[in-house]
Design an enzyme around this catalytic site. Structure first.
Site, PDB file in Angstrom:
ATOM      1  N   HIS A  46       0.843  -1.196   0.000  1.00  0.00           N
ATOM      2  CA  HIS A  46       0.000   0.000   0.000  1.00  0.00           C
ATOM      3  C   HIS A  46       0.882   1.251   0.000  1.00  0.00           C
ATOM      4  CE1 HIS A  46      -2.951   2.923   1.775  1.00  0.00           C
ATOM      5  NE2 HIS A  46      -3.722   2.301   0.902  1.00  0.00           N
ATOM      6  N   SER A  82      -7.757 -15.558  -1.345  1.00  0.00           N
ATOM      7  CA  SER A  82      -8.233 -14.197  -1.488  1.00  0.00           C
ATOM      8  C   SER A  82      -9.675 -14.134  -1.968  1.00  0.00           C
ATOM      9  CB  SER A  82      -7.307 -13.507  -2.490  1.00  0.00           C
ATOM     10  OG  SER A  82      -7.851 -12.311  -2.943  1.00  0.00           O
TER      11      SER A  82
END
Lengths: 479, 479
Positions: free
Chosen positions: A197, A399
């Site tokens: 991120h 995921s």
């Protein structure tokens, strides 16, 4: 004033234009005329071609709800109240629509906090440290510490060995984790994969730390071969490592065990600090079989998770848990305060802990487990349907982030609030994303897609570089 | 684990003990028994003598509302719902009481956002830059930019020349302002008076900046003679200066004009960056005659103000305004993002802008002016009454923060949520602090005080060092 800059919000857009307001908004109807003494914002035309230029100033200034000085007789005429009520009613309608059509951001929009509406009248502020009471009595530390205990238990750290607090968002957790790492190893180098991120790189810059970007595999996971090579070139300095428990774009989970092994086998034993950025999956992984376990029984320093993502919350928030011993290192240096000042923010939102407390209490570990299973099932459903339709798609094993070809039409992207990067888009399957919603999305996508590509002058993009050849269905790679 | 640390929350307490919960809370009654597998928090006895030791762990852990895993039959029995409703009802009662008895923190607790209750069901998030739209549609940028425009106009910066955002609290504004200053002058030294908010020193540490603490006058204002001396010792490096528009403890307003003059006359012209920390009075000063005007027509770089203080808001928030040119400096360096990432936080609370928008729209500049006048009048009333009663007291000319002798009894301090430091306490007169409330406080103080000091074995403290001899009424200084 006007720069060629992209979108600062999610690091996910590459080619988009300035986004117009959703149609329900017609601010012209309700925004009062601008006072003559104010100048126009910076120029530039909205929607002028395919350029990536984002125009600062004018864009949002023309659509914003200006604040108008009340007239002397406003209280008599009631015009002011009527204007405000009309703005709010329209805004609410747009929120309902935008909440319904939402797939791209990992926010669970499915919550009912009606029981907590009664608390909105209070200015609840958990100033400073959650474990040290302040004289300000309108706080919610009792709820906050309850929530922190729950997470510490989830990640297997004893009550008397952890410290933590409820943050304003995932970024604050990352800023805190990296800061703790730097204070433990002031000379350490920060290692983070390129898919981390952007707040990790922001932290490095803010904190004046040297930061090395590590390559990733096609899945989006950190490439530990490259990580090892980077370590070996910097043997003399300790390592501060960001480990992604769910990357922003591909939902990839870094292999925590392999990262630790790489560190320990290459001369970094007791000379590293690991921060786990679990913003997205920090609360999902514990319930996924075969997932690398995030636990403080391993030599990690901190874990952060967002509260508005999987849990769901009206405002952004997050949870940060670290080892109490590290906080003692951090605080012992704060001479100027003669006190423990270990949070990044001073005043802290006291409502967020109550929202989290409420949901955790209602759902419990078992409830989250069920929801995680549902999300993974639904993500597989979406992936399978896309694949059947001949659309390039990838879903990492652990995921619920389904990565696929970027839809051709930006209007469609906006309508479904997809997050895009380059030629890929993604849907993050959260608990509020039902099979019904996915079906309605799929049907619309297929209908539009047949128009986009019918004439044959454009064809679906090749995204093999992003998701691997085996997942790409472009003209070149489809079999 | 157990350290001799003070209170991290407001930098205001020196000698207090661990604070017990207000009486309405009897968590024993409602907290379910602890699961046997969990360990006790760190040890230490609450209320054991006058020591400053704050006990970590146990204190809050014993009073927190633990999260209990739901039983399989919870949905049938309804026990879970009943437990939660009971916790919330008790909590709400305590909030009402704590909100009523509150004088020490500069929070305006007088607001009615009933009209906005309908929005609590939405996950509103203004990710990233307020002026650049994200694909996430459930945002409130239209309100945010309206609020920013209002403040830019208040501080006299043109729409096309400012940049800003709504922050999570005063600290975030300070962290942002100092960061912008550092990016403009990477080699700059940070100057801040010793009465500056602790977040300024936190910023210096986070950002690895050299920071020089400047002396203050008795009023709490920065001492520009000492400031000049510090500057002259560091001629070769630019100056980044924090100017307090209302210090935390004494409500002192630094003399902005004198600070600028000191810089310019000593060789720092065009080599300084000023951040104005207006957390407390940033919104009051513009309406006070004779106050040094905070305006971007002067060479300042940024101003921050808190939204939950004078405006009033259920959760902490703030406004940060800076010059667009500085943000361009900041963003041009963010290579990794290919985008503008100029806020400190990533996800940002989208409710706060709507609360602010609502209040600003209702009150307008004129409404705030009236409230400021009322606060200053009421502060003078309190000061005069204390003085009449022979109690040491100080009120800075431009301030609504009344500083006086610390009450002897900590129970009384907690009851009224006074903020204390050493031998002084303060009341910040906010719009919700009426003459009635002050009278009831004064009456109680005088009644208690006659008990504390009746026997003559203790007498009121001398606070001449804090507020000047002329304001001190101790045995030595009273005339």
């Amino acid at each position: 004033m006007v720069g060629s800059v992209g979108n600062g919000s999610m690091d996910l857009r590459e080619k988009e234009k300035v986004e117009p307001l959703p149609r329900e908004f017609d601010p012209e109807e309700i925004v009062p005329p601008k006072p003559p003494l104010e100048t126009e914002g910076a120029g530039g035309e909205e929607g002028s071609g395919k350029s990536r230029e984002i125009v600062l100033g004018r864009n949002v200034h023309t659509m914003c709800f200006a604040i108008k000085e009340p007239e002397a007789d406003d209280e008599v005429t009631g015009e002011r109240e009527a204007y405000m009520a009309s703005v709010l009613a329209r805004y609410r309608r747009s929120l309902i629509d935008r909440t319904k059509h939402h797939l791209g951001y990992p926010y669970n929009l499915d919550f009912d906090y009606g029981a907590l509406g009664q608390l909105q009248h209070f200015s609840i502020n958990n100033l400073g440290d959650p474990f040290i009471e302040s004289n300000y009595g309108v706080h919610s530390r009792q709820f906050e510490v309850g929530v922190l205990d729950w997470f510490a238990r989830l990640w297997e750290l004893e009550k008397n060995e952890y410290w933590g607090y409820i943050t304003n968002c995932g970024t604050e957790g990352n800023l805190h984790g990296i800061l703790v790492g730097r204070e433990v190893f002031p000379d350490g180098i920060l290692y983070a994969s390129g898919e981390s991120h952007y707040s990790i790189f922001k932290a490095a810059r803010m904190y004046r730390m040297e930061c090395l970007k590590v390559d990733t595999l096609a899945s989006g996971e950190i490439d530990c071969t490259h990580f090892k090579a980077s370590l070996l070139q910097n043997m003399e300095r300790p390592a501060i490592v960001n480990v992604n428990i769910g990357t922003t774009v591909k939902g990839a989970v870094d292999d925590l065990d392999l990262v630790i092994k790489t560190l320990e086998e290459n001369g970094f034993k007791d000379r590293f600090y690991i921060h786990c950025d679990g913003a997205l999956f920090g609360l999902m992984m514990p319930f996924v079989k075969r997932a690398p376990k995030v636990t403080f029984k391993k030599p990690i320093g901190s874990v952060s998770v967002s509260g508005h993502k999987f849990v769901g919350c009206p405002m952004p928030c997050g949870v940060q848990i670290t080892r109490l011993q590290h906080i003692n290192v951090l605080s012992s240096n704060v001479e100027y305060l003669a006190s423990r000042d270990a949070t990044i923010m001073g005043s802290r939102n006291g409502h967020a802990p109550i929202f989290l407390w409420y949901t955790l209490n209602r759902k419990g570990y078992r409830g989250f487990q069920k929801e995680v299973q549902k999300c993974l099932r639904n993500a597989h459903y979406l992936k399978d349907r896309l694949k059947e339709a001949g659309i390039s798609v990838m879903l990492n094993e652990l995921s619920s982030t389904v990565v696929f070809e970027r839809p051709e039409d930006e209007e469609f992207v906006r309508q479904w609030q997809l997050a895009c990067e380059g030629n890929i888009a993604h849907v993050v399957v959260m608990p509020n994303v039902t099979i019904d919603k996915l079906d309605s999305f799929l049907n619309e996508l297929l209908r539009h897609r047949s128009c986009w590509y019918q004439k044959g002058n454009i064809s679906p993009p090749c995204i093999a570089a992003d998701i691997g050849e085996e997942n790409c269905c472009c003209a070149l790679h489809k079999r």
